[in-house]
Design a protein around this motif. Structure first.
Motif, PDB file in Angstrom:
ATOM      1  N   SER A 120     -23.973  -3.779  10.585  1.00  0.00           N
ATOM      2  CA  SER A 120     -24.396  -4.559  11.757  1.00  0.00           C
ATOM      3  C   SER A 120     -25.171  -5.809  11.345  1.00  0.00           C
ATOM      4  CB  SER A 120     -25.234  -3.701  12.701  1.00  0.00           C
ATOM      5  OG  SER A 120     -26.412  -3.258  12.050  1.00  0.00           O
ATOM      6  N   VAL A 121     -25.967  -5.712  10.281  1.00  0.00           N
ATOM      7  CA  VAL A 121     -26.730  -6.864   9.791  1.00  0.00           C
ATOM      8  C   VAL A 121     -25.777  -7.885   9.180  1.00  0.00           C
ATOM      9  CG1 VAL A 121     -28.447  -7.608   8.088  1.00  0.00           C
ATOM     10  CG2 VAL A 121     -28.856  -5.559   9.457  1.00  0.00           C
ATOM     11  N   VAL A 122     -24.822  -7.415   8.390  1.00  0.00           N
ATOM     12  CA  VAL A 122     -23.859  -8.316   7.760  1.00  0.00           C
ATOM     13  C   VAL A 122     -23.032  -9.036   8.825  1.00  0.00           C
ATOM     14  CG1 VAL A 122     -21.866  -8.452   6.212  1.00  0.00           C
ATOM     15  CG2 VAL A 122     -23.788  -6.945   5.651  1.00  0.00           C
ATOM     16  N   LEU A 123     -22.568  -8.309   9.832  1.00  0.00           N
ATOM     17  CA  LEU A 123     -21.781  -8.933  10.904  1.00  0.00           C
ATOM     18  C   LEU A 123     -22.604  -9.969  11.669  1.00  0.00           C
ATOM     19  CD1 LEU A 123     -19.773  -5.875  12.253  1.00  0.00           C
ATOM     20  CD2 LEU A 123     -18.921  -7.808  10.913  1.00  0.00           C
ATOM     21  N   LYS A 124     -23.871  -9.687  11.903  1.00  0.00           N
ATOM     22  CA  LYS A 124     -24.741 -10.661  12.580  1.00  0.00           C
ATOM     23  C   LYS A 124     -24.883 -11.920  11.730  1.00  0.00           C
ATOM     24  CE  LYS A 124     -29.275 -11.299  14.611  1.00  0.00           C
ATOM     25  NZ  LYS A 124     -30.606 -10.754  14.817  1.00  0.00           N
ATOM     26  N   GLN A 125     -25.024 -11.750  10.412  1.00  0.00           N
ATOM     27  CA  GLN A 125     -25.121 -12.908   9.529  1.00  0.00           C
ATOM     28  C   GLN A 125     -23.844 -13.740   9.581  1.00  0.00           C
ATOM     29  OE1 GLN A 125     -26.001 -11.025   5.789  1.00  0.00           O
ATOM     30  NE2 GLN A 125     -28.207 -11.251   6.086  1.00  0.00           N
ATOM     31  N   ILE A 126     -22.705 -13.073   9.580  1.00  0.00           N
ATOM     32  CA  ILE A 126     -21.429 -13.791   9.636  1.00  0.00           C
ATOM     33  C   ILE A 126     -21.313 -14.583  10.928  1.00  0.00           C
ATOM     34  CG2 ILE A 126     -18.918 -13.476   9.819  1.00  0.00           C
ATOM     35  CD1 ILE A 126     -19.285 -11.080   7.848  1.00  0.00           C
ATOM     36  N   LEU A 127     -21.640 -13.960  12.055  1.00  0.00           N
ATOM     37  CA  LEU A 127     -21.579 -14.661  13.342  1.00  0.00           C
ATOM     38  C   LEU A 127     -22.546 -15.838  13.384  1.00  0.00           C
ATOM     39  CD1 LEU A 127     -21.226 -11.680  15.844  1.00  0.00           C
ATOM     40  CD2 LEU A 127     -19.510 -13.414  15.275  1.00  0.00           C
ATOM     41  N   ASN A 128     -23.760 -15.630  12.896  1.00  0.00           N
ATOM     42  CA  ASN A 128     -24.732 -16.725  12.873  1.00  0.00           C
ATOM     43  C   ASN A 128     -24.246 -17.875  12.007  1.00  0.00           C
ATOM     44  OD1 ASN A 128     -26.616 -15.677  14.647  1.00  0.00           O
ATOM     45  ND2 ASN A 128     -27.838 -14.725  13.046  1.00  0.00           N
ATOM     46  N   LEU A 129     -23.689 -17.553  10.849  1.00  0.00           N
ATOM     47  CA  LEU A 129     -23.163 -18.607   9.985  1.00  0.00           C
ATOM     48  C   LEU A 129     -22.040 -19.375  10.668  1.00  0.00           C
ATOM     49  CD1 LEU A 129     -23.182 -16.934   6.477  1.00  0.00           C
ATOM     50  CD2 LEU A 129     -24.123 -19.185   7.016  1.00  0.00           C
ATOM     51  N   LYS A 130     -21.106 -18.650  11.269  1.00  0.00           N
ATOM     52  CA  LYS A 130     -19.995 -19.316  11.948  1.00  0.00           C
ATOM     53  C   LYS A 130     -20.497 -20.244  13.043  1.00  0.00           C
ATOM     54  CE  LYS A 130     -16.267 -16.021  11.248  1.00  0.00           C
ATOM     55  NZ  LYS A 130     -15.306 -15.135  11.901  1.00  0.00           N
ATOM     56  N   ASN A 131     -21.537 -19.846  13.736  1.00  0.00           N
ATOM     57  CA  ASN A 131     -22.065 -20.647  14.842  1.00  0.00           C
ATOM     58  C   ASN A 131     -23.035 -21.733  14.402  1.00  0.00           C
ATOM     59  OD1 ASN A 131     -20.615 -19.232  16.805  1.00  0.00           O
ATOM     60  ND2 ASN A 131     -22.185 -17.653  16.937  1.00  0.00           N
ATOM     61  N   ASN A 132     -23.465 -21.717  13.140  1.00  0.00           N
ATOM     62  CA  ASN A 132     -24.484 -22.654  12.697  1.00  0.00           C
ATOM     63  C   ASN A 132     -24.038 -23.602  11.594  1.00  0.00           C
ATOM     64  OD1 ASN A 132     -27.422 -22.250  13.833  1.00  0.00           O
ATOM     65  ND2 ASN A 132     -26.424 -20.255  13.847  1.00  0.00           N
ATOM     66  N   LEU A 133     -22.837 -23.443  11.080  1.00  0.00           N
ATOM     67  CA  LEU A 133     -22.400 -24.364  10.038  1.00  0.00           C
ATOM     68  C   LEU A 133     -22.188 -25.752  10.635  1.00  0.00           C
ATOM     69  CD1 LEU A 133     -19.893 -22.386   7.818  1.00  0.00           C
ATOM     70  CD2 LEU A 133     -22.190 -23.148   7.254  1.00  0.00           C
ATOM     71  N   THR A 134     -22.812 -26.711  10.022  1.00  0.00           N
ATOM     72  CA  THR A 134     -22.702 -28.090  10.466  1.00  0.00           C
ATOM     73  C   THR A 134     -22.250 -28.943   9.288  1.00  0.00           C
ATOM     74  OG1 THR A 134     -24.521 -27.776  12.021  1.00  0.00           O
ATOM     75  CG2 THR A 134     -23.954 -30.035  11.461  1.00  0.00           C
ATOM     76  N   PHE A 135     -21.259 -29.752   9.522  1.00  0.00           N
ATOM     77  CA  PHE A 135     -20.812 -30.674   8.486  1.00  0.00           C
ATOM     78  C   PHE A 135     -21.230 -32.069   8.905  1.00  0.00           C
ATOM     79  CE2 PHE A 135     -18.166 -26.962   8.108  1.00  0.00           C
ATOM     80  CZ  PHE A 135     -18.166 -26.767   6.739  1.00  0.00           C
ATOM     81  N   HIS A 136     -21.848 -32.768   7.993  1.00  0.00           N
ATOM     82  CA  HIS A 136     -22.346 -34.112   8.280  1.00  0.00           C
ATOM     83  C   HIS A 136     -21.292 -35.133   7.868  1.00  0.00           C
ATOM     84  CE1 HIS A 136     -26.261 -32.407   9.125  1.00  0.00           C
ATOM     85  NE2 HIS A 136     -26.043 -31.609   8.093  1.00  0.00           N
ATOM     86  N   HIS A 137     -20.996 -36.031   8.767  1.00  0.00           N
ATOM     87  CA  HIS A 137     -19.986 -37.061   8.514  1.00  0.00           C
ATOM     88  C   HIS A 137     -20.680 -38.389   8.230  1.00  0.00           C
ATOM     89  CE1 HIS A 137     -16.755 -34.431   9.883  1.00  0.00           C
ATOM     90  NE2 HIS A 137     -17.609 -34.010  10.794  1.00  0.00           N
ATOM     91  N   VAL A 143     -31.564 -21.200  -4.997  1.00  0.00           N
ATOM     92  CA  VAL A 143     -32.175 -20.210  -4.108  1.00  0.00           C
ATOM     93  C   VAL A 143     -31.061 -19.561  -3.305  1.00  0.00           C
ATOM     94  CG1 VAL A 143     -32.723 -21.950  -2.332  1.00  0.00           C
ATOM     95  CG2 VAL A 143     -33.959 -19.768  -2.360  1.00  0.00           C
ATOM     96  N   THR A 144     -31.099 -18.221  -3.238  1.00  0.00           N
ATOM     97  CA  THR A 144     -30.056 -17.493  -2.529  1.00  0.00           C
ATOM     98  C   THR A 144     -30.677 -16.630  -1.446  1.00  0.00           C
ATOM     99  OG1 THR A 144     -30.033 -15.486  -3.907  1.00  0.00           O
ATOM    100  CG2 THR A 144     -28.768 -17.367  -4.695  1.00  0.00           C
ATOM    101  N   ASN A 145     -30.023 -16.632  -0.304  1.00  0.00           N
ATOM    102  CA  ASN A 145     -30.435 -15.831   0.841  1.00  0.00           C
ATOM    103  C   ASN A 145     -29.300 -15.955   1.851  1.00  0.00           C
ATOM    104  OD1 ASN A 145     -32.022 -14.400   2.751  1.00  0.00           O
ATOM    105  ND2 ASN A 145     -33.891 -15.405   2.047  1.00  0.00           N
ATOM    106  N   SER A 146     -29.371 -15.256   2.949  1.00  0.00           N
ATOM    107  CA  SER A 146     -28.290 -15.389   3.931  1.00  0.00           C
ATOM    108  C   SER A 146     -28.302 -16.780   4.561  1.00  0.00           C
ATOM    109  CB  SER A 146     -28.373 -14.306   4.999  1.00  0.00           C
ATOM    110  OG  SER A 146     -29.592 -14.405   5.701  1.00  0.00           O
ATOM    111  N   PHE A 147     -29.491 -17.314   4.841  1.00  0.00           N
ATOM    112  CA  PHE A 147     -29.604 -18.633   5.471  1.00  0.00           C
ATOM    113  C   PHE A 147     -28.573 -18.777   6.585  1.00  0.00           C
ATOM    114  CE2 PHE A 147     -30.951 -19.730   0.993  1.00  0.00           C
ATOM    115  CZ  PHE A 147     -32.297 -19.829   1.269  1.00  0.00           C
ATOM    116  N   SER A 148     -28.542 -17.811   7.486  1.00  0.00           N
ATOM    117  CA  SER A 148     -27.483 -17.778   8.491  1.00  0.00           C
ATOM    118  C   SER A 148     -27.698 -18.772   9.631  1.00  0.00           C
ATOM    119  CB  SER A 148     -27.293 -16.360   9.035  1.00  0.00           C
ATOM    120  OG  SER A 148     -28.484 -15.854   9.553  1.00  0.00           O
TER     121      SER A 148
END
Length: 133
Positions: free
Chosen positions: A114-131, A70-75
């Motif tokens: 503007s939509v693409v930049l918002k997606q990039i910012l959301n991704l940067k702020n929401n990426l979580t790595f599980h340890h 499944v593909t989407n921005s999932f930002s």
């Protein structure tokens, strides 16, 4: 084992094209846009496109398809919750990937900058790595 690949990233990174190298069972928000006129960004249709993705992945799982992408921005991480819960219920192992592509204009499909930049910012702020240690 059955697999669900969640391919996330901003518009224009080639998520759907990449997913099609993994499986023919690809669910993309762009499929919904294409079925409603044009295969390009439409802010008014986004909630319906997201719902389409939910339903189509659920249908594929109920059909027992071995590999689904499944593909989407999932930002935002919360965008993934539905898929992780569904995969657990249906016995799918989940891999979540974040796409980056330098040749983004080919795949952008008229999404406003503007939509693409918002997606990039959301991704940067929401990426979580599980340890696990």
């Amino acid at each position: 084992m059955k697999y669900l690949y969640i391919v996330r990233g901003p518009f224009g990174t080639g998520k759907t094209e990449f997913a099609r190298t993994i499986t023919s069972n690809v669910v993309s928000c762009w499929d919904y846009y294409a079925s409603h006129g044009e295969n390009k960004w439409n802010e008014d249709l986004k909630p319906f496109a997201d719902n389409y993705c939910h339903k189509q992945v659920d249908t594929f799982m109920q059909e027992g398809r071995e590999v689904i992408a499944v593909t989407n921005s999932f930002s935002q991480n919360s965008d993934l919750d539905y898929y992780y819960e569904l995969a657990e219920k249906q016995g799918y192992k989940v891999f979540s990937l974040v796409m980056d592509c330098r040749d983004h204009e080919e795949y952008k499909r008229d999404a406003p900058q503007s939509v693409v930049l918002k997606q990039i910012l959301n991704l940067k702020n929401n990426l979580t790595f599980h340890h696990y240690f």
